[in-house]
Design a protein around this motif. Structure first.
Motif, PDB file in Angstrom:
ATOM      1  N   ILE A 200      36.007  47.807  28.996  1.00 32.53           N
ATOM      2  CA  ILE A 200      34.893  46.934  29.364  1.00 32.53           C
ATOM      3  C   ILE A 200      33.825  47.039  28.280  1.00 32.53           C
ATOM      4  O   ILE A 200      33.656  48.088  27.659  1.00 32.53           O
ATOM      5  N   VAL A 201      33.107  45.972  28.041  1.00 31.96           N
ATOM      6  CA  VAL A 201      32.028  45.950  27.057  1.00 31.96           C
ATOM      7  C   VAL A 201      30.791  46.601  27.663  1.00 31.96           C
ATOM      8  O   VAL A 201      30.430  46.320  28.813  1.00 31.96           O
ATOM      9  N   TYR A 202      30.144  47.515  26.897  1.00 32.86           N
ATOM     10  CA  TYR A 202      28.940  48.180  27.381  1.00 32.86           C
ATOM     11  C   TYR A 202      27.928  47.153  27.856  1.00 32.86           C
ATOM     12  O   TYR A 202      27.668  46.165  27.193  1.00 32.86           O
ATOM     13  N   GLY A 203      27.345  47.385  29.024  1.00 33.07           N
ATOM     14  CA  GLY A 203      26.335  46.495  29.591  1.00 33.07           C
ATOM     15  C   GLY A 203      26.901  45.510  30.598  1.00 33.07           C
ATOM     16  O   GLY A 203      26.148  44.856  31.301  1.00 33.07           O
ATOM     17  N   THR A 204      28.228  45.382  30.669  1.00 31.55           N
ATOM     18  CA  THR A 204      28.848  44.491  31.646  1.00 31.55           C
ATOM     19  C   THR A 204      28.738  45.122  33.028  1.00 31.55           C
ATOM     20  O   THR A 204      29.001  46.309  33.195  1.00 31.55           O
ATOM     21  N   ALA A 205      28.342  44.343  34.001  1.00 34.87           N
ATOM     22  CA  ALA A 205      28.212  44.856  35.368  1.00 34.87           C
ATOM     23  C   ALA A 205      29.564  45.278  35.912  1.00 34.87           C
ATOM     24  O   ALA A 205      30.578  44.639  35.635  1.00 34.87           O
ATOM     25  N   LEU A 206      29.587  46.372  36.656  1.00 33.62           N
ATOM     26  CA  LEU A 206      30.812  46.812  37.308  1.00 33.62           C
ATOM     27  C   LEU A 206      31.059  45.968  38.547  1.00 33.62           C
ATOM     28  O   LEU A 206      30.127  45.575  39.235  1.00 33.62           O
ATOM     29  N   GLY A 207      32.313  45.696  38.855  1.00 33.45           N
ATOM     30  CA  GLY A 207      32.651  44.884  40.022  1.00 33.45           C
ATOM     31  C   GLY A 207      32.653  43.412  39.680  1.00 33.45           C
ATOM     32  O   GLY A 207      32.650  43.028  38.516  1.00 33.45           O
TER      33      GLY A 207
ATOM     34  N   SER B 236      33.993  39.633  39.084  1.00 33.04           N
ATOM     35  CA  SER B 236      35.233  39.125  38.487  1.00 33.04           C
ATOM     36  C   SER B 236      35.466  39.652  37.076  1.00 33.04           C
ATOM     37  O   SER B 236      36.544  39.462  36.523  1.00 33.04           O
ATOM     38  N   THR B 237      34.477  40.329  36.467  1.00 30.24           N
ATOM     39  CA  THR B 237      34.635  40.774  35.086  1.00 30.24           C
ATOM     40  C   THR B 237      34.580  42.283  34.914  1.00 30.24           C
ATOM     41  O   THR B 237      34.815  42.779  33.827  1.00 30.24           O
ATOM     42  N   GLY B 238      34.289  43.027  35.943  1.00 31.48           N
ATOM     43  CA  GLY B 238      34.114  44.475  35.811  1.00 31.48           C
ATOM     44  C   GLY B 238      35.407  45.251  35.867  1.00 31.48           C
ATOM     45  O   GLY B 238      36.497  44.701  35.964  1.00 31.48           O
ATOM     46  N   ILE B 239      35.293  46.571  35.757  1.00 28.31           N
ATOM     47  CA  ILE B 239      36.439  47.464  35.856  1.00 28.31           C
ATOM     48  C   ILE B 239      36.975  47.418  37.285  1.00 28.31           C
ATOM     49  O   ILE B 239      36.222  47.439  38.236  1.00 28.31           O
ATOM     50  N   LYS B 240      38.279  47.354  37.409  1.00 27.18           N
ATOM     51  CA  LYS B 240      38.897  47.235  38.724  1.00 27.18           C
ATOM     52  C   LYS B 240      39.627  48.516  39.111  1.00 27.18           C
ATOM     53  O   LYS B 240      40.182  49.197  38.267  1.00 27.18           O
ATOM     54  N   ALA B 241      39.631  48.816  40.373  1.00 29.67           N
ATOM     55  CA  ALA B 241      40.401  49.931  40.925  1.00 29.67           C
ATOM     56  C   ALA B 241      40.950  49.472  42.263  1.00 29.67           C
ATOM     57  O   ALA B 241      40.417  48.575  42.889  1.00 29.67           O
ATOM     58  N   SER B 242      42.021  50.107  42.680  1.00 22.35           N
ATOM     59  CA  SER B 242      42.539  49.815  44.007  1.00 22.35           C
ATOM     60  C   SER B 242      42.605  51.118  44.788  1.00 22.35           C
ATOM     61  O   SER B 242      42.776  52.191  44.199  1.00 22.35           O
ATOM     62  N   ALA B 243      42.422  51.044  46.092  1.00 19.26           N
ATOM     63  CA  ALA B 243      42.421  52.239  46.928  1.00 19.26           C
ATOM     64  C   ALA B 243      43.235  51.968  48.181  1.00 19.26           C
ATOM     65  O   ALA B 243      43.323  50.833  48.645  1.00 19.26           O
ATOM     66  N   SER B 244      43.839  53.023  48.695  1.00 17.43           N
ATOM     67  CA  SER B 244      44.548  52.890  49.958  1.00 17.43           C
ATOM     68  C   SER B 244      44.293  54.140  50.795  1.00 17.43           C
ATOM     69  O   SER B 244      44.237  55.239  50.273  1.00 17.43           O
ATOM     70  N   ILE B 245      44.098  53.929  52.075  1.00 20.02           N
ATOM     71  CA  ILE B 245      43.900  55.011  53.019  1.00 20.02           C
ATOM     72  C   ILE B 245      44.936  54.834  54.108  1.00 20.02           C
ATOM     73  O   ILE B 245      44.928  53.812  54.804  1.00 20.02           O
ATOM     74  N   SER B 246      45.827  55.784  54.217  1.00 17.78           N
ATOM     75  CA  SER B 246      46.870  55.652  55.229  1.00 17.78           C
ATOM     76  C   SER B 246      46.288  55.751  56.632  1.00 17.78           C
ATOM     77  O   SER B 246      45.293  56.404  56.847  1.00 17.78           O
ATOM     78  N   GLY B 247      46.946  55.082  57.572  1.00 21.79           N
ATOM     79  CA  GLY B 247      46.499  55.142  58.967  1.00 21.79           C
ATOM     80  C   GLY B 247      45.429  54.162  59.215  1.00 21.79           C
ATOM     81  O   GLY B 247      44.841  54.005  60.189  1.00 21.79           O
TER      82      GLY B 247
END
Length: 76
Positions: A56-63, A65-76
Motif C-alpha cells: 500500500i502507498v504511505y498515506g492511503t487510508a486502511l479499509g 476499496s483501496t486499503g490493505i485487506k484481511a480476512s477473518a473467521s471465527i468458528s461456531g
C-alpha cells in the motif's frame, strides 16, 4: 427477554430477565424463568486471520476499496 448486555459488552455474566410479553395461547400456560448470559474470551485456536501478500502507498487510508485487506473467521 431482556438483558443489559450489548454487542460490545466485555467478557462477563449478564442477567436475562424473562417477563410476560406478547405470548398468547388458548391451550398453553407460560412460565417465565430468568437466566444468565455468559460471554467468554475466545481461545487463540478459535479464530484465523489471513493477510495476503500485498502493498500500500504511505498515506492511503486502511479499509474501504483501496486499503490493505484481511480476512477473518471465527468458528461456531
Amino acid at each position: 427477554l431482556t438483558s443489559a448486555d450489548t454487542a460490545t459488552s466485555p467478557v462477563g455474566s449478564y442477567p436475562i430477565t424473562a417477563a410476560p410479553g406478547t405470548l398468547a395461547a388458548k391451550n398453553y400456560t407460560f412460565t417465565y424463568t430468568n437466566g444468565t448470559l455468559t460471554v467468554t474470551q475466545a481461545s487463540a485456536s478459535s479464530y484465523t486471520i489471513t493477510w495476503p501478500n500485498q502493498s500500500i502507498v504511505y498515506g492511503t487510508a486502511l479499509g474501504g476499496s483501496t486499503g490493505i485487506k484481511a480476512s477473518a473467521s471465527i468458528s461456531g
